[in-house]
Design a protein around this motif. Sequence first.
Motif, mmCIF file in Angstrom:
data_model
loop_
_atom_site.group_PDB
_atom_site.id
_atom_site.type_symbol
_atom_site.label_atom_id
_atom_site.label_comp_id
_atom_site.label_asym_id
_atom_site.label_seq_id
_atom_site.Cartn_x
_atom_site.Cartn_y
_atom_site.Cartn_z
ATOM 1 N N LEU A 1 0.803 -1.229 0.000
ATOM 2 C CA LEU A 1 0.000 0.000 0.000
ATOM 3 C C LEU A 1 0.838 1.283 0.000
ATOM 4 C CD1 LEU A 1 -3.005 -1.063 2.237
ATOM 5 C CD2 LEU A 1 -3.025 -0.621 -0.229
ATOM 6 N N PRO A 2 1.909 1.392 0.777
ATOM 7 C CA PRO A 2 2.699 2.626 0.717
ATOM 8 C C PRO A 2 3.268 2.911 -0.673
ATOM 9 C CG PRO A 2 3.220 1.433 2.723
ATOM 10 C CD PRO A 2 2.361 0.521 1.871
ATOM 11 N N THR A 3 3.645 1.872 -1.388
ATOM 12 C CA THR A 3 4.156 2.068 -2.745
ATOM 13 C C THR A 3 3.042 2.552 -3.666
ATOM 14 O OG1 THR A 3 5.777 0.329 -2.386
ATOM 15 C CG2 THR A 3 5.356 0.961 -4.666
ATOM 16 N N PHE A 4 1.847 2.004 -3.506
ATOM 17 C CA PHE A 4 0.727 2.446 -4.328
ATOM 18 C C PHE A 4 0.246 3.840 -3.932
ATOM 19 C CE2 PHE A 4 0.716 -1.943 -5.623
ATOM 20 C CZ PHE A 4 0.478 -1.807 -6.980
ATOM 21 N N LEU A 5 0.496 4.220 -2.704
ATOM 22 C CA LEU A 5 0.210 5.595 -2.300
ATOM 23 C C LEU A 5 1.046 6.560 -3.135
ATOM 24 C CD1 LEU A 5 -1.223 7.562 -0.382
ATOM 25 C CD2 LEU A 5 0.720 7.263 1.183
ATOM 26 N N ASN A 6 2.294 6.207 -3.412
ATOM 27 C CA ASN A 6 3.144 7.044 -4.260
ATOM 28 C C ASN A 6 2.595 7.145 -5.681
ATOM 29 O OD1 ASN A 6 4.934 7.587 -2.173
ATOM 30 N ND2 ASN A 6 6.176 5.786 -2.633
ATOM 31 N N VAL A 7 1.988 6.080 -6.175
ATOM 32 C CA VAL A 7 1.351 6.112 -7.493
ATOM 33 C C VAL A 7 0.243 7.169 -7.478
ATOM 34 C CG1 VAL A 7 -0.109 4.821 -9.105
ATOM 35 C CG2 VAL A 7 1.904 3.722 -8.094
ATOM 36 N N ILE A 8 -0.602 7.147 -6.457
ATOM 37 C CA ILE A 8 -1.698 8.113 -6.353
ATOM 38 C C ILE A 8 -1.157 9.529 -6.214
ATOM 39 C CG2 ILE A 8 -3.591 8.903 -4.863
ATOM 40 C CD1 ILE A 8 -4.151 5.918 -4.291
ATOM 41 N N PHE B 1 -5.661 13.551 -10.684
ATOM 42 C CA PHE B 1 -6.514 12.659 -9.907
ATOM 43 C C PHE B 1 -6.734 13.223 -8.508
ATOM 44 C CE2 PHE B 1 -6.900 9.355 -6.683
ATOM 45 C CZ PHE B 1 -8.101 8.788 -7.074
ATOM 46 N N LEU B 2 -5.677 13.708 -7.897
ATOM 47 C CA LEU B 2 -5.802 14.275 -6.557
ATOM 48 C C LEU B 2 -6.763 15.453 -6.539
ATOM 49 C CD1 LEU B 2 -2.086 14.145 -5.414
ATOM 50 C CD2 LEU B 2 -3.964 12.701 -4.615
ATOM 51 N N THR C 1 7.136 -3.752 -11.046
ATOM 52 C CA THR C 1 7.132 -2.418 -10.438
ATOM 53 C C THR C 1 5.705 -1.886 -10.458
ATOM 54 O OG1 THR C 1 9.358 -2.023 -11.275
ATOM 55 C CG2 THR C 1 8.080 -0.080 -10.617
ATOM 56 N N PRO C 2 5.197 -1.401 -9.319
ATOM 57 C CA PRO C 2 3.846 -0.833 -9.304
ATOM 58 C C PRO C 2 3.716 0.353 -10.263
ATOM 59 C CG PRO C 2 4.565 -1.300 -7.085
ATOM 60 C CD PRO C 2 5.778 -1.461 -7.966
ATOM 61 N N THR C 3 2.676 0.292 -11.098
ATOM 62 C CA THR C 3 2.467 1.347 -12.092
ATOM 63 C C THR C 3 1.112 2.027 -11.954
ATOM 64 O OG1 THR C 3 1.527 -0.197 -13.683
ATOM 65 C CG2 THR C 3 3.898 0.164 -13.794
ATOM 66 N N GLY C 4 0.119 1.343 -11.374
ATOM 67 C CA GLY C 4 -1.208 1.935 -11.315
ATOM 68 C C GLY C 4 -2.172 1.106 -10.491
ATOM 69 N N ILE C 5 -3.406 1.571 -10.478
ATOM 70 C CA ILE C 5 -4.480 0.921 -9.724
ATOM 71 C C ILE C 5 -5.745 0.918 -10.580
ATOM 72 C CG2 ILE C 5 -5.925 0.987 -7.647
ATOM 73 C CD1 ILE C 5 -3.709 2.644 -6.314
ATOM 74 N N ILE D 1 -5.874 4.542 -12.572
ATOM 75 C CA ILE D 1 -4.859 5.570 -12.376
ATOM 76 C C ILE D 1 -3.488 4.963 -12.593
ATOM 77 C CG2 ILE D 1 -4.889 5.162 -9.879
ATOM 78 C CD1 ILE D 1 -4.197 8.079 -9.461
ATOM 79 N N PHE D 2 -2.619 5.741 -13.238
ATOM 80 C CA PHE D 2 -1.236 5.326 -13.465
ATOM 81 C C PHE D 2 -0.288 6.362 -12.889
ATOM 82 C CE2 PHE D 2 -3.335 2.813 -16.684
ATOM 83 C CZ PHE D 2 -2.631 1.627 -16.642
ATOM 84 N N ARG D 3 0.934 5.933 -12.605
ATOM 85 C CA ARG D 3 1.972 6.878 -12.195
ATOM 86 C C ARG D 3 2.101 7.961 -13.263
ATOM 87 N NH1 ARG D 3 6.157 2.732 -11.856
ATOM 88 N NH2 ARG D 3 7.105 4.022 -13.460
#
Length: 163
Positions: A20-27, A33-34, A73-77, A96-98
Amino acid sequence: MINQFETERILARPIREEELPTFLNVIRSNRFFLQVSGGSPDYPLSKLEKDWKEANENPGECMLGLFEKETETPTGILTYLKHNPRDGFPWIGFLIFRRDLHGQGLGREVTEHFLDLTCRRLGWTSIHLGFLKVEMKELFNLPENHAGERVVWVMERELASPH
């Protein structure tokens, strides 16, 4: 529900709690989006944890992490609902993507593959996200610099018959 799939470049699977912390960086990397989601650059981990927990507890909801296939590597959700209680339709909650990956066609790649799967595996005939205008809603949390618009369209796309 579809809880895992692969496209040419992306692996989609459930997000593990420790990721989750890594995906928080994606957001946080996606400023637009924010803005439209009412978030801020310091989007809290607690909000993502709450959304993740709800998605895992609700059998009609799914939150998938999107990973670069070769490096994981996490890229999106991608989040989706099997049945949105507001209108009865399946919905893609968000995709959503980085920020650094925008403009590379990943959104189209994931969306087209996901829609094909929902049609074939789940028998869905339409899904709401960004296709045919079916309803207009006014949003009050859009930023002033969003081309002066405070109206969004609920969109629908018909899917091919599963036959």
